[in-house]
Structures are given as structure tokens and as C-alpha cells.
Write a protein that holds these residues in place. Sequence first.
Motif, short mmCIF file in Angstrom:
data_model
loop_
_atom_site.label_atom_id
_atom_site.label_comp_id
_atom_site.label_asym_id
_atom_site.label_seq_id
_atom_site.Cartn_x
_atom_site.Cartn_y
_atom_site.Cartn_z
N ASN A 102 18.73 12.38 52.69
CA ASN A 102 19.58 12.03 53.83
C ASN A 102 19.87 10.53 53.81
O ASN A 102 19.00 9.73 54.13
CB ASN A 102 18.89 12.43 55.14
N THR A 108 22.55 9.28 55.53
CA THR A 108 23.55 9.11 56.58
C THR A 108 23.15 8.10 57.64
O THR A 108 23.99 7.58 58.35
CB THR A 108 23.84 10.44 57.30
N VAL A 154 24.69 17.14 62.45
CA VAL A 154 24.30 15.74 62.58
C VAL A 154 23.80 15.51 64.00
O VAL A 154 24.52 15.80 64.97
CB VAL A 154 25.48 14.81 62.29
N TYR A 211 31.56 14.04 63.03
CA TYR A 211 30.82 13.47 61.91
C TYR A 211 31.27 14.16 60.63
O TYR A 211 31.18 15.38 60.50
CB TYR A 211 29.32 13.68 62.08
N VAL A 255 30.32 14.36 56.78
CA VAL A 255 29.19 14.05 55.91
C VAL A 255 29.55 14.45 54.49
O VAL A 255 29.93 15.60 54.23
CB VAL A 255 27.93 14.81 56.37
N TYR A 280 25.58 11.81 52.63
CA TYR A 280 25.95 10.41 52.84
C TYR A 280 27.15 10.34 53.78
O TYR A 280 27.89 11.32 53.93
CB TYR A 280 26.26 9.73 51.50
N PRO A 281 27.36 9.18 54.42
CA PRO A 281 28.54 9.06 55.29
C PRO A 281 29.81 9.24 54.48
O PRO A 281 29.96 8.66 53.40
CB PRO A 281 28.45 7.64 55.84
#
Length: 134
Positions: free
Chosen positions: A20, A22, A65, A96, A98, A116-117
Amino acid sequence: MVKMEDGLMITVFCNYWMVNCTGKPLRYQGNNDTTDVLDPAEPQQPMLFSFLNPDKNKQKLRVRVDTGGWSDYFSIDTVGSGGSVTSIDETTGFCYEVGVSVTLSNIQLTNIVTFYPRFQVINELNTLISVTGN
């Protein structure tokens, strides 16, 4: 004969490592599972993940998220695949996105699934900025 001072080497195998990146807590749920798993927002700390019902043909995952809603189900079996999933928080209206990528570990038995973003803005100005999307 193994002596205590020699140490002990243990090998742990798991089908999936979730990473993760993010910065937000994520929850994972398999398509045949009734419970979800919390992955705190600690980057570079892989979480070992396995489906409760290991039916290889139908394994799909969904993610959410923080307090957002669940994404659509997607496969994490195909190495080299990637894309993005969406989790919408109904209370705040935040959407969100992702990014997801699936790679193979060095021992070629474990899929490493990285979240990840999808978008990232880095402010290098000397003033605050506001960024929104539609």
C-alpha cells in the motif's frame, strides 16, 4: 544438527503480497469472502494476503480507500497487468482513484500487488495551491 547460535531460517510463502503506497488505509475483500482485511497506510510494509476460498478460476479482489465505497472486483492473478480502481466516499463526495500493478516476486511464486495514488501533485511553489478534479 542445528545449534542455537547458528540461527534458524524460515521461509514463508503466500500467494499475494499487498503493498500500500497510497498513504491511506485500504481494505481488501475477495469475491468469495464475507470479511475484509485492513491494510494500514504504512508504505513499503507488504501485507501477506490469501483468498479464503482458493478457487483459482474465480479469484477477484475489490478494494476501498479509508471510508470510501467498494471498487468493482478485479483480478490480481495476471502478472504485468495494471490499471486503476475507483472508491467513492459517499459522505464527503471524494473519488479516490487508486493505481494497481501486479508483478512477480524473485522466487516466481508470489504476485506482488502494489497500490499507489493514480494522480499525485507536488507543489514546488512558495504559495499554497488548491487542486480539484471533476
